[in-house]
Design a protein around this motif. Structure first.
Motif, PDB file in Angstrom:
ATOM      1  N   TYR A 259      86.561  20.920 167.116  1.00 37.25           N
ATOM      2  CA  TYR A 259      88.025  21.018 167.167  1.00 37.25           C
ATOM      3  C   TYR A 259      88.469  22.475 167.120  1.00 37.25           C
ATOM      4  N   GLN A 260      87.827  23.277 166.263  1.00 37.16           N
ATOM      5  CA  GLN A 260      88.178  24.690 166.149  1.00 37.16           C
ATOM      6  C   GLN A 260      87.878  25.451 167.443  1.00 37.16           C
ATOM      7  N   ARG A 261      86.783  25.069 168.123  1.00 37.81           N
ATOM      8  CA  ARG A 261      86.412  25.755 169.360  1.00 37.81           C
ATOM      9  C   ARG A 261      87.125  25.193 170.588  1.00 37.81           C
ATOM     10  N   GLY A 262      87.887  24.135 170.400  1.00 38.16           N
ATOM     11  CA  GLY A 262      88.535  23.478 171.537  1.00 38.16           C
ATOM     12  C   GLY A 262      89.794  24.172 172.004  1.00 38.16           C
ATOM     13  N   LYS A 263      89.697  25.459 172.266  1.00 45.37           N
ATOM     14  CA  LYS A 263      90.861  26.211 172.744  1.00 45.37           C
ATOM     15  C   LYS A 263      90.405  27.456 173.488  1.00 45.37           C
ATOM     16  N   ARG A 264      91.240  27.886 174.407  1.00 47.03           N
ATOM     17  CA  ARG A 264      91.068  29.186 175.042  1.00 47.03           C
ATOM     18  C   ARG A 264      91.977  30.167 174.297  1.00 47.03           C
ATOM     19  N   VAL A 265      91.637  31.426 174.355  1.00 51.59           N
ATOM     20  CA  VAL A 265      92.443  32.451 173.676  1.00 51.59           C
ATOM     21  C   VAL A 265      92.707  33.595 174.633  1.00 51.59           C
ATOM     22  N   PHE A 266      93.980  33.909 174.822  1.00 45.82           N
ATOM     23  CA  PHE A 266      94.364  35.099 175.575  1.00 45.82           C
ATOM     24  C   PHE A 266      94.861  36.121 174.565  1.00 45.82           C
ATOM     25  N   ALA A 267      94.282  37.311 174.578  1.00 45.45           N
ATOM     26  CA  ALA A 267      94.618  38.310 173.568  1.00 45.45           C
ATOM     27  C   ALA A 267      94.882  39.664 174.206  1.00 45.45           C
ATOM     28  N   VAL A 268      95.843  40.375 173.600  1.00 44.73           N
ATOM     29  CA  VAL A 268      96.175  41.736 174.022  1.00 44.73           C
ATOM     30  C   VAL A 268      95.557  42.696 173.014  1.00 44.73           C
ATOM     31  N   TYR A 269      94.770  43.619 173.510  1.00 44.96           N
ATOM     32  CA  TYR A 269      94.126  44.631 172.672  1.00 44.96           C
ATOM     33  C   TYR A 269      94.687  46.011 173.007  1.00 44.96           C
ATOM     34  N   ARG A 270      94.525  46.911 172.071  1.00 45.20           N
ATOM     35  CA  ARG A 270      94.944  48.285 172.326  1.00 45.20           C
ATOM     36  C   ARG A 270      94.168  48.871 173.501  1.00 45.20           C
ATOM     37  N   GLU A 271      92.944  48.343 173.727  1.00 43.83           N
ATOM     38  CA  GLU A 271      92.078  48.870 174.786  1.00 43.83           C
ATOM     39  C   GLU A 271      92.136  48.052 176.075  1.00 43.83           C
ATOM     40  N   GLY A 272      92.757  46.845 176.052  1.00 48.38           N
ATOM     41  CA  GLY A 272      92.790  46.040 177.273  1.00 48.38           C
ATOM     42  C   GLY A 272      93.179  44.594 177.020  1.00 48.38           C
ATOM     43  N   LEU A 273      92.789  43.706 177.929  1.00 47.50           N
ATOM     44  CA  LEU A 273      93.116  42.285 177.856  1.00 47.50           C
ATOM     45  C   LEU A 273      91.835  41.463 177.765  1.00 47.50           C
ATOM     46  N   TYR A 274      91.911  40.361 176.993  1.00 49.64           N
ATOM     47  CA  TYR A 274      90.732  39.531 176.763  1.00 49.64           C
ATOM     48  C   TYR A 274      91.084  38.065 176.957  1.00 49.64           C
ATOM     49  N   LEU A 275      90.197  37.342 177.632  1.00 47.09           N
ATOM     50  CA  LEU A 275      90.330  35.897 177.777  1.00 47.09           C
ATOM     51  C   LEU A 275      89.054  35.249 177.251  1.00 47.09           C
ATOM     52  N   ALA A 276      89.178  34.511 176.138  1.00 52.57           N
ATOM     53  CA  ALA A 276      88.052  33.777 175.570  1.00 52.57           C
ATOM     54  C   ALA A 276      88.095  32.354 176.103  1.00 52.57           C
ATOM     55  N   GLU A 277      87.160  32.022 176.989  1.00 51.12           N
ATOM     56  CA  GLU A 277      87.092  30.687 177.562  1.00 51.12           C
ATOM     57  C   GLU A 277      86.315  29.760 176.620  1.00 51.12           C
ATOM     58  N   LEU A 278      86.319  28.461 176.928  1.00 47.37           N
ATOM     59  CA  LEU A 278      85.582  27.500 176.117  1.00 47.37           C
ATOM     60  C   LEU A 278      84.093  27.830 176.114  1.00 47.37           C
ATOM     61  N   SER A 279      83.595  28.334 177.237  1.00 49.59           N
ATOM     62  CA  SER A 279      82.216  28.806 177.325  1.00 49.59           C
ATOM     63  C   SER A 279      82.217  30.333 177.278  1.00 49.59           C
ATOM     64  N   SER A 280      81.441  30.898 176.371  1.00 51.46           N
ATOM     65  CA  SER A 280      81.423  32.356 176.219  1.00 51.46           C
ATOM     66  C   SER A 280      80.944  33.055 177.490  1.00 51.46           C
ATOM     67  N   ARG A 281      80.165  32.351 178.326  1.00 50.92           N
ATOM     68  CA  ARG A 281      79.678  32.957 179.570  1.00 50.92           C
ATOM     69  C   ARG A 281      80.814  33.232 180.550  1.00 50.92           C
ATOM     70  N   ASP A 282      81.930  32.476 180.420  1.00 45.18           N
ATOM     71  CA  ASP A 282      83.065  32.651 181.326  1.00 45.18           C
ATOM     72  C   ASP A 282      84.135  33.584 180.757  1.00 45.18           C
ATOM     73  N   SER A 283      83.972  34.013 179.513  1.00 43.15           N
ATOM     74  CA  SER A 283      84.937  34.920 178.891  1.00 43.15           C
ATOM     75  C   SER A 283      84.797  36.319 179.477  1.00 43.15           C
ATOM     76  N   PHE A 284      85.878  37.075 179.471  1.00 41.74           N
ATOM     77  CA  PHE A 284      85.787  38.449 179.975  1.00 41.74           C
ATOM     78  C   PHE A 284      86.872  39.332 179.370  1.00 41.74           C
TER      79      PHE A 284
END
Length: 336
Positions: A259-284
């Motif tokens: 349940y805790q991992r059942g989400k994607r996360v879009f985050a703004v960083y001081r250094e750039g943008l991050y998208l955490a997908e359900l599979s770490s291999r697809d995150s960037f």
């Protein structure tokens, strides 16, 4: 060629040992589960079961670590084999596919395999250095993209066909070849001390996956029912109630984690943008230096944030307030 054969042999041997160790680790885990179940059943050999449980736990950890090390060593030897095969073709040859090499000539880049060879003038190629980051940190996988007109690689390329991007590892030999031929390498450059420095998050936006979370809730309910039923059975049939509680508790813990991992996360960083997908291999992660501009757009009936980079475009999801937040803090990156 002898060097490549030797590397191939070592790679296969290390890989085989790795999988053998992993199988032993799984067998130890199975033995641990059986020991714990017998322990819960109140078996008379409690002391022996305790020793076996400790031995299986240690064996699983030891064989697991050995398997991980051996597989990594195997990958290292296979990478050396690939490099040896490149150098057997030429000191300035590099793989850009499974069996396709790009070789630097005096004024052209020769792309060839067993079936075909094409020569592309350097003035028609762009070379871009790229670091692929799966997590919000400085460390990543470095590669060089070669942007080549489609007419050289596609047999039936249309007139306005976009250029083709081919990728190769960012090796020192490649950098030396580019310098030797006076070719410009665009994009991010590798730092001398890269390290694993983590970036600073400014704000994150959670994007729950309703389907996955719904399945996790059903598993949580099943685990709770089993645990409750096991507690009830414990008063009447200890031999059955104890293992049912163990199984139910395991399902509950797995469901909570799912349940805790059942989400994607879009985050703004001081250094750039991050998208955490359900599979770490697809995150960037994209650094601001890579992003030329950002724009609010729509794709497949979904609102997105499109990041235009030197070598192509990336699409991020656009949760409420995300684009406005970026525009407020990084206005120079957002299109008018």
């Amino acid at each position: 060629m002898e060097e490549s054969k030797r590397c191939h042999r070592f790679g296969k041997v290390w890989g085989a040992f790795g999988w053998v160790f992993i199988v032993f680790a799984l067998l130890c885990m199975a033995g641990l589960v059986v020991s714990l179940i017998m322990f819960g059943l109140g078996n008379e050999q409690m002391f022996l079961l305790g020793i076996l449980s400790g031995a299986f736990t240690g064996g699983a950890a030891l064989f697991g670590a050995a398997g991980f090390f051996a597989v990594k060593r195997g990958d290292l030897w296979l990478a050396r084999e690939r490099d040896a095969l490149e150098r057997s073709d030429g000191e300035e040859s590099f793989f850009i596919g499974e069996d396709t090499l790009a070789t630097f000539g005096e004024s052209v880049l020769s792309i060839h395999n067993k079936e075909r060879r094409v020569e592309v003038p350097y003035e028609e190629i762009r070379f871009v250095s790229v670091c692929t980051r799966r997590k919000p940190r400085e460390k990543g996988e470095w590669s060089v993209l070669m942007e080549i007109p489609a007419s050289y690689l596609l047999k039936k390329a249309k007139k306005n066909e976009p250029p083709v991007l081919v990728q190769t590892d960012a090796k020192e030999r490649l950098c030396r070849a580019l310098e030797r031929h006076g070719l410009l390498l665009l994009g991010e450059r590798r730092k001398e001390e890269e390290g694993a420095k983590k970036f600073t998050r400014m704000r994150k936006f959670d994007l729950p996956d309703r389907g996955k979370r719904r399945r996790a809730l059903w598993m949580l309910l099943l685990g709770a029912l089993l645990t409750g039923g096991g507690v009830g059975l414990l008063f009447y049939m200890t031999a059955i109630g104890a293992p049912v509680i163990v199984v139910g508790g395991y399902i509950v813990l797995r469901a909570i984690a799912s349940y805790q991992r059942g989400k994607r996360v879009f985050a703004v960083y001081r250094e750039g943008l991050y998208l955490a997908e359900l599979s770490s291999r697809d995150s960037f992660f994209l650094k601001w230096e890579e992003i030329g501009s950002l724009s609010a757009a729509e794709a497949e009936k979904q609102e997105i944030i499109r990041a235009e980079c030197l070598y192509g475009a990336y699409d991020f999801p656009r949760p409420d307030g995300a684009y406005e937040y970026i525009k407020e803090n990084f206005p120079d990156k957002c299109a008018e």
